[in-house]
Design a protein around this motif. Structure first.
Motif, PDB file in Angstrom:
ATOM      1  N   UNK A 255      18.687 -26.311 -10.863  1.00 32.26           N
ATOM      2  CA  UNK A 255      19.109 -25.937  -9.878  1.00 32.26           C
ATOM      3  C   UNK A 255      20.737 -26.525  -9.656  1.00 32.26           C
ATOM      4  N   UNK A 256      21.198 -26.683 -10.624  1.00 30.77           N
ATOM      5  CA  UNK A 256      22.628 -27.223 -10.731  1.00 30.77           C
ATOM      6  C   UNK A 256      23.567 -26.173 -10.428  1.00 30.77           C
ATOM      7  N   UNK A 257      24.358 -26.270  -9.491  1.00 36.08           N
ATOM      8  CA  UNK A 257      25.290 -24.999  -9.159  1.00 36.08           C
ATOM      9  C   UNK A 257      26.302 -24.744  -9.988  1.00 36.08           C
ATOM     10  N   UNK A 258      26.599 -25.692 -10.854  1.00 34.29           N
ATOM     11  CA  UNK A 258      27.546 -25.590 -11.838  1.00 34.29           C
ATOM     12  C   UNK A 258      27.597 -24.933 -13.245  1.00 34.29           C
ATOM     13  N   UNK A 259      25.995 -24.677 -13.219  1.00 32.76           N
ATOM     14  CA  UNK A 259      25.572 -24.048 -14.531  1.00 32.76           C
ATOM     15  C   UNK A 259      25.800 -22.789 -14.608  1.00 32.76           C
ATOM     16  N   UNK A 260      26.429 -22.046 -13.792  1.00 36.71           N
ATOM     17  CA  UNK A 260      26.762 -20.500 -14.170  1.00 36.71           C
ATOM     18  C   UNK A 260      25.514 -19.840 -13.881  1.00 36.71           C
ATOM     19  N   UNK A 261      24.316 -20.233 -13.341  1.00 41.93           N
ATOM     20  CA  UNK A 261      23.256 -19.731 -13.064  1.00 41.93           C
ATOM     21  C   UNK A 261      22.466 -18.847 -14.267  1.00 41.93           C
ATOM     22  N   UNK A 262      22.625 -19.728 -15.203  1.00 51.52           N
ATOM     23  CA  UNK A 262      21.901 -19.383 -16.416  1.00 51.52           C
ATOM     24  C   UNK A 262      20.595 -20.156 -16.793  1.00 51.52           C
ATOM     25  N   UNK A 263      19.759 -19.406 -17.391  1.00 53.57           N
ATOM     26  CA  UNK A 263      18.325 -20.211 -17.578  1.00 53.57           C
ATOM     27  C   UNK A 263      18.478 -21.155 -18.790  1.00 53.57           C
ATOM     28  N   UNK A 264      17.857 -22.192 -18.511  1.00 54.69           N
ATOM     29  CA  UNK A 264      17.864 -23.459 -19.425  1.00 54.69           C
ATOM     30  C   UNK A 264      17.175 -22.936 -20.796  1.00 54.69           C
ATOM     31  N   UNK A 265      16.169 -22.230 -20.547  1.00 58.00           N
ATOM     32  CA  UNK A 265      15.393 -21.856 -21.671  1.00 58.00           C
ATOM     33  C   UNK A 265      14.759 -20.633 -21.476  1.00 58.00           C
ATOM     34  N   UNK A 266      14.225 -19.715 -22.437  1.00 61.14           N
ATOM     35  CA  UNK A 266      13.396 -18.629 -22.335  1.00 61.14           C
ATOM     36  C   UNK A 266      12.278 -18.877 -23.275  1.00 61.14           C
ATOM     37  N   UNK A 267      11.105 -18.700 -22.611  1.00 56.07           N
ATOM     38  CA  UNK A 267       9.848 -19.071 -23.534  1.00 56.07           C
ATOM     39  C   UNK A 267       9.367 -17.469 -23.902  1.00 56.07           C
ATOM     40  N   UNK A 268       9.480 -17.203 -25.162  1.00 52.08           N
ATOM     41  CA  UNK A 268       8.925 -16.027 -25.659  1.00 52.08           C
ATOM     42  C   UNK A 268       7.630 -16.147 -26.633  1.00 52.08           C
ATOM     43  N   UNK A 269       6.848 -15.085 -26.656  1.00 56.73           N
ATOM     44  CA  UNK A 269       5.699 -15.163 -27.553  1.00 56.73           C
ATOM     45  C   UNK A 269       4.582 -14.128 -26.862  1.00 56.73           C
TER      46      UNK A 269
END
Length: 538
Positions: A255-269
């Motif tokens: 929810x950090x507004x300064x994180x450029x609204x990018x995901x922290x991680x992507x779960x693939x599988x």
């Protein structure tokens, strides 16, 4: 008028329908005895032994895993009906009887060995659940000692809250129809995903857009879930929200507004689309259901898959954790639900009662009841202790897309310390009602009586997020049995009579006979709200 005589060899359309129905019933009965393997490799192996083609095409597309298994299931039923033994085929032996010794076969148990990360997860879940179960059982002992009249009074207050109804807000700023919504744990935010793949976070009650995540889901957003500690202690730089998509991935968001609204991680599988997702109450794990016939368990700290669980013959559509964290429920398009013990990996209960696909599932705060809703237009309440269904609510005229128990306030938001004295303790409202949403454009609320029955009932003052497929998100504080413009509400006299009947049944110990217990409730007898999904605001 001359009557036409129908001889014994004549077969009417009605008798043909009867024969077809009986044939289907016999097939379902036999299919419960003869079950085809769920692993696609085993399905292919058995088809080869039978001399059947492994892959079948309709001229355009090849059948998928679910269709292949359904074809094998029908073949096995036909073999069984001819009096032949199919156990050797399913177990992996030869048809001529060259198979394992019966004693060894009975002792053998099929399992897939997991890694150390799964063992560690099972131990963590066991420690967490033991603590939570102790808290729950302590509270339930106090609740059981509270006089019945106080439980009835609570339900009377819940009914009284329905006398006022106000619209809190509406938001139409979505590019495509909205597909998922859920309130944050502190009830001050709502997350919503739409068909364009965008996820938005909006404020409550103004529904102002606080953040918008676009470009990371290439298809429809199929599920949204908040971390259980999000907005009530979780750092904004860590995982607070998860979303799943049609492309088969799960995105973890902060929810950090300064994180450029990018995901922290992507779960693939997952090999196919991911449907609904849910966080474990401890916040350390995430479960996901998928069209690849599996549900999976993910470690949030390492962003790694630690469990791939099979067990369904068709697409898995929904998963849900029990509030204690010990159990998980899964259900899908095979019309079967399963309750899994996460500490051992075993199935402890099979929910076999729906005749169509299951699309929604939730655990009651009491820890031992589960509700499921599906395409047969009904919701079924199950008791894990009794290993059976205890109530069927014919709730809607179209498929039930979601079901939710009222869970109550998180412990971190409770302003008063629970009273341990039964003479002064106040009964909890958590679990006293549940909501079902449907493709018939309604949301209905069913309440439990003090004696444990279920029927159509009003909802306490907890607001609901109601969703339209017309790209509009609406938020309501429930106070009436019907939204404006959706037909006439029941008369005040009928409402009072229904309330009096439910309270009378509750005090007498008899199960409720409210309108939703009838086989075919009329439009004016049941509470109605629009939209296909529902989420409780605490």
């Amino acid at each position: 008028m001359t009557a036409t005589y129908q001889g014994p060899n004549d077969v009417s359309a009605t008798s043909l329908q009867t024969q077809e129905y009986l044939s289907q019933q016999q097939y379902r009965k036999t299919a419960k005895v003869v079950t085809a393997p769920t692993n696609d490799e085993d399905v292919r192996r058995v088809l080869e032994k039978l001399g059947e083609p492994v892959d079948v095409s309709n001229g355009e597309n090849y059948e998928d895993k679910a269709d292949r298994r359904a074809r094998l299931q029908k073949l096995l039923v036909d073999i069984y009906n001819r009096g032949e033994d199919v156990s050797a085929l399913i177990a992996g032996g030869e048809v001529d009887g060259d198979q394992m010794d019966e004693d060894e076969e009975e002792e053998e148990e099929f399992y897939t060995e997991g890694g150390m990360d799964l063992l560690t997860a099972r131990r963590n879940i066991a420690r967490y659940s033991l603590t939570e179960v102790a808290k729950r059982t302590k509270r339930q002992k106090i609740e059981a000692a509270i006089p019945l009249v106080r439980h009835v009074k609570l339900r009377r207050e819940i009914y009284g809250e329905l006398q006022q109804f106000t619209s809190l807000g509406a938001q139409s700023g979505f590019d495509r129809p909205v597909s998922a919504t859920v309130f944050s744990p502190n009830s001050k935010l709502v997350a919503a995903g739409d068909w364009s793949g965008a996820v938005k976070i909006l404020s409550v009650p103004n529904l102002e857009t606080i953040a918008s995540y676009k470009g990371y889901h290439t298809g429809q957003v199929t599920g949204v879930a908040w971390h259980p500690k999000a907005t009530i202690g979780q750092s904004e730089q860590t995982v607070n929200l998860a979303s799943s998509g049609l492309e088969g991935n799960i995105q973890l968001w902060g929810l950090d507004a300064t994180a450029n609204q990018r995901p922290l991680a992507t779960l693939e599988g997952h090999e196919k689309r991911v449907c609904k997702i849910d966080f474990h109450p401890s916040g350390q794990y995430l479960a996901s259901a998928s069209y690849d016939l599996t549900w999976r368990l993910w470690d949030i700290n390492t962003c790694q898959e630690i469990l791939l669980q099979e067990g369904h013959s068709k697409e898995v559509f929904t998963v849900r954790f029990q509030k204690d964290g010990a159990l998980l429920g899964s259900a899908g398009r095979d019309a079967i639900g399963r309750i899994w013990d996460l500490r051992t990996g075993r199935t402890i209960m099979i929910l076999d009662g729906h005749i169509r696909e299951i699309y929604g599932m939730d655990f009651s705060p009491n820890g031992y009841q589960v509700v499921t809703g599906g395409a047969d237009n009904s919701a079924i309440v199950w008791d894990i202790r009794q290993l059976k269904s205890i109530f069927t609510i014919p709730a809607h005229t179209n498929l039930v897309s979601e079901v939710r128990f009222f869970q109550g306030l998180p412990s971190s938001l409770q302003t008063t310390t629970p009273d341990d004295n039964p003479d002064t303790a106040i009964p909890q409202s958590a679990g006293t009602f549940l909501a079902t949403s449907s493709y018939d454009r309604t949301i209905k609320v069913s309440g439990s009586t003090a004696s444990g029955g279920w029927g159509a009932a009003p909802n306490p003052a907890a607001p609901l997020a109601l969703l339209e497929s017309s790209r509009r998100l609406s938020e309501w504080s429930l106070a009436k049995q019907e939204l404006p413009g959706l037909g006439r509400s029941p008369s005040r006299r009928r409402q009072k009579a229904r309330t009096r009947r439910l309270l009378t049944d509750s005090s007498s110990g008899a199960p409720t006979t409210g309108p939703c217990r009838k086989p075919s409730p009329t439009r004016s007898e049941c509470s109605r709200w629009t939209f296909p999904t529902v989420s409780f605001l605490l």
